[in-house]
Design an enzyme around this catalytic site. Structure first.
Site, PDB file in Angstrom:
ATOM      1  N   CYS A  50     -15.191 -93.274  80.694  1.00 24.32           N
ATOM      2  CA  CYS A  50     -13.866 -93.349  80.077  1.00 24.32           C
ATOM      3  C   CYS A  50     -12.780 -93.691  81.081  1.00 24.32           C
ATOM      4  CB  CYS A  50     -13.534 -92.036  79.372  1.00 24.32           C
ATOM      5  SG  CYS A  50     -13.448 -90.600  80.472  1.00 24.32           S
ATOM      6  N   ARG A  52     -13.604 -95.211  84.460  1.00 23.65           N
ATOM      7  CA  ARG A  52     -14.022 -96.117  85.532  1.00 23.65           C
ATOM      8  C   ARG A  52     -15.101 -97.066  85.034  1.00 23.65           C
ATOM      9  NH1 ARG A  52     -14.674 -94.088  90.191  1.00 23.65           N
ATOM     10  NH2 ARG A  52     -13.838 -92.050  89.688  1.00 23.65           N
ATOM     11  N   HIS A  99     -17.936 -94.209  99.097  1.00 24.22           N
ATOM     12  CA  HIS A  99     -17.364 -94.201  97.748  1.00 24.22           C
ATOM     13  C   HIS A  99     -18.350 -93.606  96.749  1.00 24.22           C
ATOM     14  CE1 HIS A  99     -14.957 -95.456  94.319  1.00 24.22           C
ATOM     15  NE2 HIS A  99     -16.034 -96.034  93.805  1.00 24.22           N
ATOM     16  N   ALA A 115     -17.738 -82.005  86.985  1.00 28.51           N
ATOM     17  CA  ALA A 115     -19.170 -82.247  87.160  1.00 28.51           C
ATOM     18  C   ALA A 115     -19.730 -83.265  86.177  1.00 28.51           C
ATOM     19  CB  ALA A 115     -19.931 -80.928  87.029  1.00 28.51           C
ATOM     20  N   GLN A 120     -23.024 -88.869  84.174  1.00 26.80           N
ATOM     21  CA  GLN A 120     -22.730 -90.278  83.939  1.00 26.80           C
ATOM     22  C   GLN A 120     -23.402 -91.171  84.985  1.00 26.80           C
ATOM     23  OE1 GLN A 120     -18.506 -89.650  84.046  1.00 26.80           O
ATOM     24  NE2 GLN A 120     -18.322 -89.540  81.819  1.00 26.80           N
ATOM     25  N   GLY A 192     -21.234 -87.728  70.518  1.00 28.88           N
ATOM     26  CA  GLY A 192     -21.956 -88.024  71.753  1.00 28.88           C
ATOM     27  C   GLY A 192     -21.708 -86.952  72.789  1.00 28.88           C
ATOM     28  N   ALA A 193     -21.927 -87.308  74.066  1.00 27.50           N
ATOM     29  CA  ALA A 193     -21.781 -86.330  75.146  1.00 27.50           C
ATOM     30  C   ALA A 193     -20.352 -85.784  75.217  1.00 27.50           C
ATOM     31  CB  ALA A 193     -22.177 -86.969  76.470  1.00 27.50           C
ATOM     32  N   MET A 194     -19.358 -86.670  75.155  1.00 31.33           N
ATOM     33  CA  MET A 194     -17.974 -86.230  75.236  1.00 31.33           C
ATOM     34  C   MET A 194     -17.574 -85.443  73.999  1.00 31.33           C
ATOM     35  SD  MET A 194     -15.360 -86.505  77.412  1.00 31.33           S
ATOM     36  CE  MET A 194     -15.247 -88.072  78.258  1.00 31.33           C
ATOM     37  N   GLY A 195     -18.037 -85.878  72.828  1.00 30.50           N
ATOM     38  CA  GLY A 195     -17.741 -85.145  71.608  1.00 30.50           C
ATOM     39  C   GLY A 195     -18.355 -83.755  71.635  1.00 30.50           C
TER      40      GLY A 195
END
Length: 453
Positions: A50, A52, A99, A115, A120, A192-195
């Protein structure tokens, strides 16, 4: 091979640019295939989250690899490479390793120490492995980056500051809703994962009743049942919106889900005295259509707003400790790579020795045809043992010296002394004049020979 990391993040690009660059999961393999099909790109891992979008690549040349990667990113964004110039960052060799490790440790995240980036990165690495676009160099880089990220969380208190992006967004939402989300009706759009993280965090904060909606109804139902929430079909989105105060939108849709029309109709059915409807848009591409934020009674918190609000130094002490860990791990990784770089030279030296021994034994056989097979075998074993013993200590030592900074000089000296033919590569850790640069690319896709300032 050289390491190159090229990308854009919330630090360098607005959401509008990130959503153009974003690669949906369904397109990930195709984009990886496009990357490794480029002339200068041998390996590639693509991270698209979301906040990068970045490519880690093993390339055969700095400028050529940079041009190839920029061309693919520009094609993904639907614009000429020059249009991305002010939004992309470039890290080369040692800086690329640094990086990658900083990203894995959460030091480059919008919320320092979060974390979620580890999952991701793991997904990006597994996707590249499945697409066969990660080779020896990126396999090692990604595995070590994941290990460094785990170590940072295990050995420091970075987790203390490392709230998830969802938590940070809900903290901002709470400020708009009198400081408390407990008892506030809320909805999560996307399963999904974020939801899932959104539902879990809202539940922990005491928000409720909770509603979940998703294009795939079965997935929404499973998620809702796990937290005692209600699942509603996407077709009932307007009605559901009219009954809640907080919405976490985190779908993988390529077009906005919370459109101007949907939100307007929901507001018309909503009690006027309920206070603002707070929409947390954590998706890239955006789930909330542009212009919704202008509607009266609506507050939109998106990635751009979070980036501006969360820029503080509250995790400075913990971040400093993680930075120390990362620095040590980067040097260890570079040492390993420098040692690996000398391996072809050592192999060439041993190969040269074997060729010399073979030629001399053949010459001996011509001069002494009276030797029996056993005698010839014994002479061969003796000569090989002598050569191996002579080479053992120097080759062990050159591997040790090569692992130190500047160690590539020893391999170069061996090649010069013994006139060895070894393919020349620039060892990782040897940095050119420009390590991190803003890119100025031509409008075509021809790999540039310069173009960096």
């Amino acid at each position: 091979m050289k390491l190159l990391a090229v990308g854009a993040s919330y630090r360098t690009a607005p959401v509008a640019t990130l959503e153009r660059l974003a690669v949906p999961p369904a397109d990930l393999t195709r984009t990886l295939d496009r990357l490794v099909a480029q002339p200068y790109v041998a390996e590639a891992v693509l991270v698209s989250t979301c906040n990068r979008v970045e490519v880690y690549a093993a390339v055969s040349g700095f400028h050529g690899g940079l041009g190839d990667i920029c061309a693919v990113l520009a094609e993904q964004a639907g614009c000429p490479p020059a249009a991305l110039a002010n939004h992309l960052y470039v890290h080369y060799d040692a800086a690329a390793v640094d990086h990658a490790f900083r990203v894995a440790a959460g030091l480059d995240s919008m919320v320092v120490g979060e974390a979620q980036i580890l999952g991701q990165l793991r997904y990006a690495y597994h996707s590249a492995s499945g697409a066969d676009s990660a080779g020896r160099l990126l396999h090692e880089l990604m595995q070590q980056a994941l290990r460094v990220g785990k170590r940072a969380h295990a050995e420091t208190n970075i987790d203390r500051a490392g709230q998830s992006v969802v938590t940070a967004a809900l903290d901002l939402a709470a400020d708009l809703l009198d400081g408390d989300l407990a008892g506030r009706p809320a909805m999560v759009v996307g399963a999904g994962a974020m939801g899932s993280l959104g539902v879990a965090t809202l539940s922990r904060l005491g928000a409720g009743p909770l509603t979940v909606t998703n294009r795939g109804a079965d997935r929404a139902l499973r998620l809702a049942e796990s937290y005692g929430a209600n699942a509603v079909p996407m077709a009932e989105l307007v009605d559901a919106l009219s009954t809640v105060d907080i919405v976490v939108a985190a779908t993988a849709a390529t077009e906005p889900v919370l459109t101007h029309d949907v939100v307007t109709r929901a507001l018309a059915r909503r009690d006027a005295d309920r206070g603002p409807l707070v929409l947390l848009d954590l998706a890239v591409p955006r789930d909330v259509e542009e212009g919704v934020a202008e509607l009266p009674g609506v507050e939109v918190i998106d990635i751009d707003r979070m980036a501006a609000t969360l820029a503080d130094g509250s995790a400075a002490a913990d971040a400093a400790e993680v930075t120390r860990i990362v620095a040590g791990e980067v040097e260890a990784f570079l040492s390993w790579l420098r040692g690996a770089d000398v391996a072809p030279t050592v192999a060439a030296l041993r190969g040269r020795a074997d060729d010399v021994v073979t030629a001399e034994l053949r010459r001996l056989a011509q001069r002494r045809p009276d030797f029996t097979d056993d005698q010839r075998a014994e002479v061969a074993r003796t000569v090989h043992r002598v050569v191996q013993r002579l080479l053992h200590q120097p080759t062990v030592r050159v591997r040790q010296l090569a692992a130190e900074p500047g160690g590539d000089q020893y391999a170069a000296l061996l090649r010069e002394l013994f006139d060895l033919e070894v393919p020349q590569t620039t060892p990782v850790g040897t940095v050119p004049d420009v390590v991190e640069a803003e890119i100025i690319m031509p409008a075509d896709t021809t790999p540039p020979t310069g173009g960096v300032r």
